[in-house]
Every structure is written in C-alpha cells, then in structure tokens.
Design an enzyme around this catalytic site. Structure first.
Site, mmCIF file in Angstrom:
data_model
loop_
_atom_site.group_PDB
_atom_site.id
_atom_site.type_symbol
_atom_site.label_atom_id
_atom_site.label_comp_id
_atom_site.label_asym_id
_atom_site.label_seq_id
_atom_site.Cartn_x
_atom_site.Cartn_y
_atom_site.Cartn_z
ATOM 1 N N GLY A 42 75.180 92.288 -14.581
ATOM 2 C CA GLY A 42 74.703 90.948 -14.656
ATOM 3 C C GLY A 42 74.155 90.659 -16.175
ATOM 4 O O GLY A 42 74.645 91.438 -17.098
ATOM 5 N N LEU A 43 73.253 89.694 -16.316
ATOM 6 C CA LEU A 43 72.738 89.656 -17.660
ATOM 7 C C LEU A 43 72.234 90.861 -18.547
ATOM 8 O O LEU A 43 72.537 91.267 -19.688
ATOM 9 C CB LEU A 43 71.527 88.531 -17.744
ATOM 10 C CG LEU A 43 72.235 86.903 -17.505
ATOM 11 C CD1 LEU A 43 70.826 86.151 -17.264
ATOM 12 C CD2 LEU A 43 72.950 86.593 -18.411
ATOM 13 N N HIS A 266 60.895 80.826 -3.888
ATOM 14 C CA HIS A 266 61.191 79.322 -4.670
ATOM 15 C C HIS A 266 60.964 78.039 -3.756
ATOM 16 O O HIS A 266 61.429 78.117 -2.644
ATOM 17 C CB HIS A 266 62.689 79.308 -5.154
ATOM 18 C CG HIS A 266 63.167 78.445 -6.161
ATOM 19 N ND1 HIS A 266 63.133 77.063 -5.951
ATOM 20 C CD2 HIS A 266 63.377 78.775 -7.479
ATOM 21 C CE1 HIS A 266 63.445 76.725 -7.155
ATOM 22 N NE2 HIS A 266 63.669 77.642 -8.132
ATOM 23 N N ARG A 331 55.771 77.582 -8.972
ATOM 24 C CA ARG A 331 56.391 78.071 -8.000
ATOM 25 C C ARG A 331 55.490 78.443 -6.560
ATOM 26 O O ARG A 331 55.758 77.969 -5.769
ATOM 27 C CB ARG A 331 57.417 78.983 -8.116
ATOM 28 C CG ARG A 331 58.707 78.307 -8.985
ATOM 29 C CD ARG A 331 59.474 79.539 -9.552
ATOM 30 N NE ARG A 331 60.454 79.006 -10.201
ATOM 31 C CZ ARG A 331 61.635 79.302 -10.667
ATOM 32 N NH1 ARG A 331 61.586 80.781 -10.322
ATOM 33 N NH2 ARG A 331 62.706 78.875 -11.323
ATOM 34 N N HIS A 406 63.738 84.408 -3.541
ATOM 35 C CA HIS A 406 64.540 84.041 -4.583
ATOM 36 C C HIS A 406 64.510 85.028 -5.888
ATOM 37 O O HIS A 406 65.297 85.337 -6.166
ATOM 38 C CB HIS A 406 63.857 82.577 -5.089
ATOM 39 C CG HIS A 406 64.380 82.355 -6.629
ATOM 40 N ND1 HIS A 406 65.598 82.101 -6.740
ATOM 41 C CD2 HIS A 406 63.861 82.102 -7.551
ATOM 42 C CE1 HIS A 406 65.855 81.788 -7.972
ATOM 43 N NE2 HIS A 406 64.693 81.621 -8.484
ATOM 44 N N GLU A 430 65.683 92.284 -13.376
ATOM 45 C CA GLU A 430 64.976 92.038 -12.201
ATOM 46 C C GLU A 430 64.558 93.503 -11.531
ATOM 47 O O GLU A 430 63.670 93.402 -11.095
ATOM 48 C CB GLU A 430 65.613 91.109 -11.469
ATOM 49 C CG GLU A 430 64.901 90.608 -10.201
ATOM 50 C CD GLU A 430 65.594 89.782 -9.234
ATOM 51 O OE1 GLU A 430 66.652 89.437 -9.819
ATOM 52 O OE2 GLU A 430 65.094 89.150 -8.178
ATOM 53 N N ARG A 440 56.766 84.803 -11.490
ATOM 54 C CA ARG A 440 57.360 84.588 -12.488
ATOM 55 C C ARG A 440 57.547 82.938 -13.031
ATOM 56 O O ARG A 440 57.838 82.166 -11.938
ATOM 57 C CB ARG A 440 58.937 85.064 -12.572
ATOM 58 C CG ARG A 440 59.828 84.884 -13.379
ATOM 59 C CD ARG A 440 61.156 85.594 -13.333
ATOM 60 N NE ARG A 440 61.925 84.992 -12.259
ATOM 61 C CZ ARG A 440 62.664 83.700 -12.304
ATOM 62 N NH1 ARG A 440 62.346 82.871 -13.326
ATOM 63 N NH2 ARG A 440 63.087 83.384 -11.045
ATOM 64 N N LEU A 446 66.336 84.719 -16.998
ATOM 65 C CA LEU A 446 67.473 84.700 -17.756
ATOM 66 C C LEU A 446 66.966 85.268 -18.997
ATOM 67 O O LEU A 446 67.373 86.246 -19.894
ATOM 68 C CB LEU A 446 68.172 83.497 -18.204
ATOM 69 C CG LEU A 446 68.537 82.826 -16.802
ATOM 70 C CD1 LEU A 446 69.323 81.339 -17.133
ATOM 71 C CD2 LEU A 446 69.576 83.564 -15.899
#
Lengths: 641, 258
Positions: A42-43, A266, A331, A406, A430, A440, A446
């Site tokens: 992933g990122l 979320h 959130r 989420h 994460e 968060r 990201l």
C-alpha cells in the site's frame, strides 16, 4: 522490559533534522549487500520498497493481492493533508502538528506528530513530480479544500479518488524499481510467520497463494506495512482481504501491540441493508462540507419520506450541539452523535434487526446554492456510487449514512525510528500505532503512510543496518525450519477439522460481538462479556470449522480461515485494552467516563501508550506503559462546541 | 428472486474446465452480485463442495481485483459498473446466467473465475512511470499544469486495471489499458521528458505479452467500468508513430503497435 522510544530531545522544530544527522549511514557501495523485506504494497509499503530500491538496497516486496496496485490504500477517497499554506489561511507545520495532537486527544507522541507535519509538504512535491493528477485551479496551481473539521484548507485531493492516485504514484515508482532489478516483487504471497533468531528479525515465511508452497525468505531487516485491523468487526469499510495476520504473528513472536482499542468509526458510510451484507462502503466525509446531517425530531416520523418531514420537524443535531464545527465535527464526535439519535429511535431507512440505523445527509441546500452542476463537479462520482449501491438518487432524496469501522490507530509499538521492540522489525503506516493517538483526523492516513514509506523509514533503516553484518542469516537456519513447520502444521490443522461451519460464519459472529461490545461505545460489563465469549467462539472454531480443498492449490477458504483464526485471538487483546483504559478519549468511548455524553479523558492516570506483551493465547498479556509528555500542546478538553 | 447460475469451474491453469449449474434461491434486490456468490459459496462449503473461486477485495469498484463475464459481458449488464458494485436489482426472477472468466491468451486462468493479469504490471514496468527518485522533487507549485490537462490526465489515471477491456476485445488487445497509462502521464508536464520512450516501450511490451492488435471495434471503451475514452488509443498510436519517426536514440525501435 524497558520501552526505548528514542525520541530526540531539544526543540521540536529541529528534532528530526538533528536526529537524522545523528544516525548512522550505509555507504552507497555497501547498500546492495543488504536484503530488506517489505510486507505490504500500500502507500507505506510501496513507497518504502520503491525508495529503498532507489537507494540501492536489495528489496523483496510481498503482497497477497494479484498486483501491488490493489492494496487497500487505493480506496481512500477524500484527500491528503499538507502544511503548504497555499490558501494563505494561516496554516503552518506547527498548526498541522497542533491540530493532529489535539485531534488525537493527546495520546500520540509530540515528536512523531511534528515530524509528520514537517514531512507533509515533501509528500505533495513528490507526488506531483510522479504525475499524480491532483485537483487544480484554473491558473494551473494546486487546489485545496477544508476537510474533516480543519479550519484551514490544507487538503489536496484528486476528485474522490485521492488514495487511488497516490497509490498509483507509489506503485509506478515501485514498478520502476522492479524493472531496474532493485526490487523483487512477490504477488499472491501471504506472510504467515516473522522469523526471529538471536533476538533479531531475520526474515519471514510466506505461502504462495497460487501453488500453496510455503517458503522462507531471509533478510537483514523486515518491514511490515500491512495495514489495520478494522475487519475484526467483520463489517467495516476495509477491503475483504485486510487482516491482522502479519502484525499479530509478529506480536506472537514478541513485538508489542500498542493501543489496540483505539479504532476509528467513520461517520459517513452507507448503512447496512441486510444480513447477507459483506462489507460497508464509505462515502468521503468531504460530503459533510456541503451536506447537512439531520434526523426527525419525533421518532414517529422516522418511517416517513424525508421530503414529507417539514423543516421545523427536523433536528440538525450536529449544528445544534456543536455550533462552531457543525456538520464538520471530528469523526469520533459525529459518529457517536449519530448512534445516540438512532438509539433514541430517530434513525431512518430500513430496519435491520429491528432498528433503523441511519441519518440523513441532505444536499438540498447546497443544490439550491450552487446548483446541481456545482454539486456534481465536487461530488459527482460519490453521488453515482451511492446511487449504484442503494438505488436512490441523492440529488432527489437525502443520502442515508451510518458510522462504520474504518481505520485503526492502534498497531505494533514502534520507536521514533519505526522499529518495533524486536530489532530489525520495522512497522509502517496503519500497521504501527504511532502518530494518530486515540483518533485520526481526516486526510491524515495517506499523509502518514507516505511519510513513513518515502521519508522516515529510508532515513532510519540505515541506522539499524549499519550496525549489523549484511547477509547474517540464511534461510537454512533452524529458526526458518521451525517457522515453516509451524505454518505447515497450522495449515494442516485448519484443513483437518472437517467441521460444519465456514470461516465467514465465525468471522461474522465475532464481528457482531465486537461491534456490540467494543465498538462505538464500551462498558466494563460489555467488555467482560466479550472477553468471556471470544475464547468460546475460538474453541468452537477449532472444533467445528469447515475448510474444503487442499493446501496445495489456490484455496480462498483456507486463506480466510487463517485470517479469522488470528482475529479470534487478537479480538480478545482489543477488549482487554479497552477494559483496562478507564477513560474516554478519541475513538475509545467508555460509557462510565463521560460528562453529559462528552468524553472524559483522564490524563492523571492514562496519559500513556499501552503496549501489550504476548504471553500465550490463553494467558493474560503483560502491559507496558510508555508515558507521553506534552511540552508544546497543552492537554485540554477537546471542545468543538 | 430465484436464479440459475452456470459457472465456469476449472481446477487449475492446465486443467480442463466446464460449466456447472447452480440454483440460487431467495436472492434480495439489495445484494451485490458478489454477495449473491458469497451466499452460494457458503452453501457449497456447508455441503462439503469446493466454493467458486473469484477475485475481489475492496468491493467498492476501485481496487480492480474483481471481474468476470456475465452472459458474455465483462462485469455484467450495467454500464460503468464493476461486478462488485453490480446489484441484484439489475436481474429478475427466473434469470439464467452464465459466469466465466475473462478470456484472453495473455490472461491465463488460475482457477474458476480467477485469471492472472500479471502482464499489466509488466507493461507498467516498461515505462508507466515518471523517473523521479524520492527526495528529488521540485516544489509542487513550481510547474503550473493547465486544469484541462490535469482533468484529462485524471480521466485516464482512473483506470483500475481490471482487464475488462481485454476481455471485451475480440482480439484480446490491451490497447485501452496501455493507452490510459500513456495518456495519464504524457498529458502532464511531469511526463513530458519520457513521453516517446514511454509510448514505444509500453506498446512493445504489450505485444510481447501476447495481447492482440487493435482493429477499432471499440468494445473496450464500452466495457470499461471507469469510462476510459477510446480517443486515448488514437493518442497512443500518434505518440508511437511520432516516436518512431523521431528515431530517438533512447528508443529500442520495433514494429509493434496497434
């Protein structure tokens, strides 16, 4: 055990620079001698693998999907924060740092968060240079929006597909290194063991998901970038394959798991439609910039068509309770507020299990203000997506939303260098616990994944590598043989139970229990019930599981069973952590610790990160506390009123 | 509603495959197509049978993992919709459906509805990137990009590499996929320095992988769940032609192309 966080001392503004200067380097000519494993693409994983490849290390990268581009980072919609201050609205690195520490409800390390804010600006530069097509103004410069409760416009975005575009940037950089021979990519491989010997991480054991072959891979360092554990709830916004397996198995090899109870719910997801539901779909919270959240004032109106409920019978509860942030409240606050109104019987939409769990997100005012075209320009793809899933047109009727799991702030404990307490085992994105505290902020996942992958790990990993002899272990070492055997035995056991229930049915049972007892609000009593119940489900799992097929083929049931087995162990730790933390902070809300529905944090007793040590599946874990100090952002009660 | 599914079952890459018939009953309108298959698989597992293997992950139409043919159409009957986002309200009681994997010589079948799309990654390896190392990027706003260029680039960058375009094409060509990546990068100033090498090398790799040639049926764009424009193929052909005319010393040459 002493937790060595290795936080730099002195002024926070220069801490990262000084720390980098003080770390050891690896000579460019020596880098190719070091083998580095990156698990996850992933990122964080793709960015790290690509960057380490560019720097000259020998990298092997693993993902369970058929291509590294499929990692779940791809589904992030809203955006990425960066303290560029392009909008001249008084943003700064310090303000992003401040907002993130406060948003995390004072449960993250100040030094980590400051570094994250500092690196945010480099990420945008990097992504733009890679060809990430961010939204732009007519003058050709980058556009920004305000996001998730921020009072400045610091979020960069690519329509509602920012995660996809950033991941493709990292993926392309990774493919470039694969072509150059600097990274060897193992797709359709799942890491099933972390191998340690003489107190250090030495490699992994992975299963080839196509052939079933179980193979050892030795390395000088192992970097886990395997995402979060929201799927412990079964229904979450995570991709179906997201799992806790790699971090949990590292935990069982000695890596401490920190703050597992810090999970984020979320607020804007499409509500569950039925019992067969396989996952929940998130709608970007950027929608809250223009949509207004409401429910009927009177529970008797809950079943009516929204257009038949006049203005004076509607309760715009976020605007009412939090006038200064309104629909943009953070959130955790927005999610809990939605639960409260639904629990009062004022929820809307179809009843599942006898309860209507949904609130309206209404764009009528926005359409009146900027027209349908104006709304479509910003949210067109999200509106289409909603229509496709629900069969309802949000230009005509308000969307229905309900909170869903989420993101998970907890993860493996790491020091400032992203190294776990197992030397040579690093954890990124994460999968680690480090930067978001108990909650968060939107558009920060990201940012953290890419900061860790592009900039932090490539700076800190050499400091470790410089201290070890390259190629110190080969995969013939007894530790690998033992780990391979453990994997094979586990696989055979799963296949040999020959019971009646599918892995999914156990997962669903566990998920509903976790959502009920360890979800949006928690009580000691409920957590105790879960802690009693989870081992019972686990016991039945090992007696009554049905896994068809064999281990020597593509067997999706077997993959699922292995992941559910780990969730069944992990869930218990999550509940233990939630029970132990007798305060409410961020995403962790204990009903016993509240003032009129607002979270009551207890800094005197709980201003620490809880890092748990594994002592055996049926043994109580040991708690290690890392105290947190706040020298810059003074802990205050978060108020969004 | 009640349905009859004919599903392609194939044990492995070299095994012979065949359709098998499965009734699926009490399907709700609100289920996604994959949730309907989940229900079938739970039932098959309970009966001690091998469940149907199909690829999926995000189930929100963005990861590109899912995709198979429903009655000869990639991702099924709904335009601009991946099969994970396809809902059962698109079907009616009594429907009989045929499910088979994406078929193309460059996509070997691994099991049932799962194919190997690794060729797509290798096409990207041939040039689907901007050669910029981490850390060497200039300040983001130092190069303005016209909004129209950024938007057009984005339209192409939206490709999810699902492979529907290849499966829809009578020639099994990967032109839409490859041209989307070429257009995404070549439309931006950041992609400009490598534009011709990129187009040439990606096209050559596409040929090497065994994808077919383009004969302008346009089925690919029709099947694409993300609306990648057919014009991107014309753009790539143009770039490829110019690249060959320029005979850039960085280009290895060749006679591939659409």
């Amino acid at each position: 055990m002493e937790l060595k966080s290795r936080l730099p001392e002195g002024p926070i503004e220069t801490a990262w620079s000084r720390h980098k200067f003080n770390m050891k380097l690896v000579n460019p000519a020596n880098r190719r001698k070091y083998n580095v494993i990156v698990v996850g693409s992933g990122l964080a994983g793709a960015a790290a693998a690509a960057t380490l490849g560019e720097q000259g290390y020998n990298v092997a990268c693993f993902c369970f999907q058929d291509s590294p581009r499929r990692a779940h980072s791809i589904a992030a919609q809203g955006g990425i924060n960066a303290a560029k201050n392009y909008q001249n609205d008084s943003d700064s690195v310090y303000r992003l740092f401040y907002d993130t520490v406060k948003g995390g409800d004072f449960r993250a390390r100040e030094q980590n968060v400051y570094r994250l804010a500092e690196l945010s600006v480099n990420i945008i530069d990097q992504a733009v240079a890679q060809g990430v097509p961010f939204a732009r103004e007519y003058g050709g410069l980058l556009a920004n929006r305000s996001f998730g409760g921020a009072q400045v416009s610091r979020t960069f975005y690519a329509r509602g597909q920012t995660g996809q575009q950033l991941l493709l940037g990292a993926y392309q950089a990774l493919e470039r290194q694969i072509a150059a021979g600097r990274v060897k990519m193992y797709t359709r491989h799942e890491m099933l063991e972390l191998v340690t010997a003489d107190g250090r991480a030495r490699g992994i054991v992975a299963r080839d998901l196509t052939s079933g072959a179980v193979t050892s891979f030795a390395a000088d360092a192992v970097c886990l970038a395997t995402g979060g554990y929201s799927n412990v709830f079964f229904l979450s916004t995570n991709a179906k394959g997201c799992n806790v397996t790699s971090t949990w198995r590292a935990h069982k090899k000695g890596a401490l798991f920190a703050n597992p109870c810090f999970t984020q719910i979320h607020p804007t997801c499409i509500p569950q439609a039925g019992d067969y539901q396989s996952k929940l779909t998130l709608m970007s919270e950027s929608l809250r910039n223009d949509g207004r959240v409401w429910v009927p004032k009177d529970p008797a109106d809950a079943g009516k068509s929204p257009r038949d409920i006049p203005e004076d019978k509607r309760d715009y509860y976020l605007e009412r309770k939090y006038p200064s942030f309104g629909n943009l409240s953070p959130r955790d606050i927005a999610s809990r507020a939605a639960k409260i109104v639904c629990d009062e019987g004022r929820g809307v939409g179809p009843a599942v299990g006898g309860v209507r769990r949904g609130v309206y997100l209404d764009f009528a005012d926005a359409i009146g203000r900027v027209g349908k075209a104006g709304v479509s320009e910003k949210y067109g793809n999200l509106f289409e997506m909603y229509d496709r899933i629900t069969g309802e047109d949000p230009y005509q009727v308000p969307m229905r939303m309900y909170p869903a799991p989420h993101y998970t702030m907890g993860g493996l404990w790491v020091d400032y260098n992203l190294m776990s307490n197992i030397p040579g085992c690093f954890v990124l994105g994460e999968a680690n616990f480090s930067d978001h505290g108990a909650n968060r902020l939107g558009a920060s996942a990201l940012m953290q994944g890419l900061a860790d992958g592009y900039f932090v790990l490539p700076a800190t990993l050499p400091d470790y590598l410089a201290g070890v002899k390259p190629g110190g272990t080969d995969s013939g070492h007894a530790a690998f043989r033992d780990a391979e055997n453990a994997v094979k035995v586990k696989t055979e056991t799963l296949l040999g139970i020959n019971g009646k229930r599918t892995a999914d049915s156990f997962h669903r049972e566990l998920g509903y229990l976790m959502w009920d007892k360890c979800g949006m609000s928690r009580t000691r009593e409920g957590l105790n019930e879960a802690i009693t119940r989870i081992p019972q489900i686990r016991e039945e799992f090992w007696e009554n599981l049905a896994v068809p097929g064999s281990g020597a083929e593509l067997n999706q049931s077997l993959e699922k069973a292995g992941r559910v087995a780990d969730f069944l162990e992990f869930a218990e730790l999550m509940c233990v952590d939630a029970r132990d933390r007798e305060e409410s902070c961020g995403g962790h809300y204990r009903e016993e610790y509240q003032d009129d529905g607002e979270a009551r944090r207890d800094d005197a007793n709980f201003q620490y990160a809880a890092a748990w040590e594994f002592n055996g599946v049926d043994a109580a874990p040991t708690l290690h506390k890392e105290p947190l100090a706040f020298n810059y952002v003074k802990p205050v009660t978060r108020s969004y009123k | 509603m009640n349905l009859t599914l004919n599903v392609w079952r194939q044990k492995g890459r070299t095994a012979a495959g065949a359709f098998e018939k499965y009734p699926v009953n009490d399907v709700s309108d609100h289920m996604s197509f994959l949730e309907m298959l989940d229900v079938l698989n739970e039932k098959l597992t309970a009966e001690g049978k091998d469940p149907v293997a199909f690829e999926h992950d995000c189930r929100e139409g963005i990861c590109g993992s899912c995709g198979f043919m429903i009655d000869g159409r990639p991702h099924g009957p709904m335009p601009r919709t991946t099969v994970c986002q396809l809902h059962m309200r698109s079907f009616k009681d009594g429907d009989e459906l045929f499910l088979e994997p994406f078929r193309a010589s460059a996509f070997p079948i691994l099991k049932d509805l799962v194919v190997d799309r690794g060729a797509f990654d290798r096409i990207v390896q041939a040039g689907g990137y901007v050669s910029v190392n981490t850390g060497s990027a200039p300040e983001a706003n130092s190069t303005p990009v016209p909004k129209t260029a950024a938007d057009a680039s984005f339209d192409n960058a939206a490709c999810i590499a699902c492979g529907a375009c290849v499966a829809a094409c009578p020639n099994g060509a990967a032109m839409l996929f490859t041209s989307a990546k070429v257009a995404h990068l070549n439309l931006l100033p950041q992609g400009e320095p490598e534009r011709y090498e990129r187009a040439t090398n990606m096209v050559l790799q596409m040929d090497k992988e065994g994808f077919g040639h383009c004969s302008w049926h346009g089925e690919c764009a029709e099947a694409c769940p993300k609306g990648i424009p057919l014009a991107s193929i014309a753009r790539m052909n143009g770039e490829f032609t110019v690249a060959n005319l320029l005979r850039s010393p960085h280009v290895s040459g060749g006679d591939g192309g659409g």
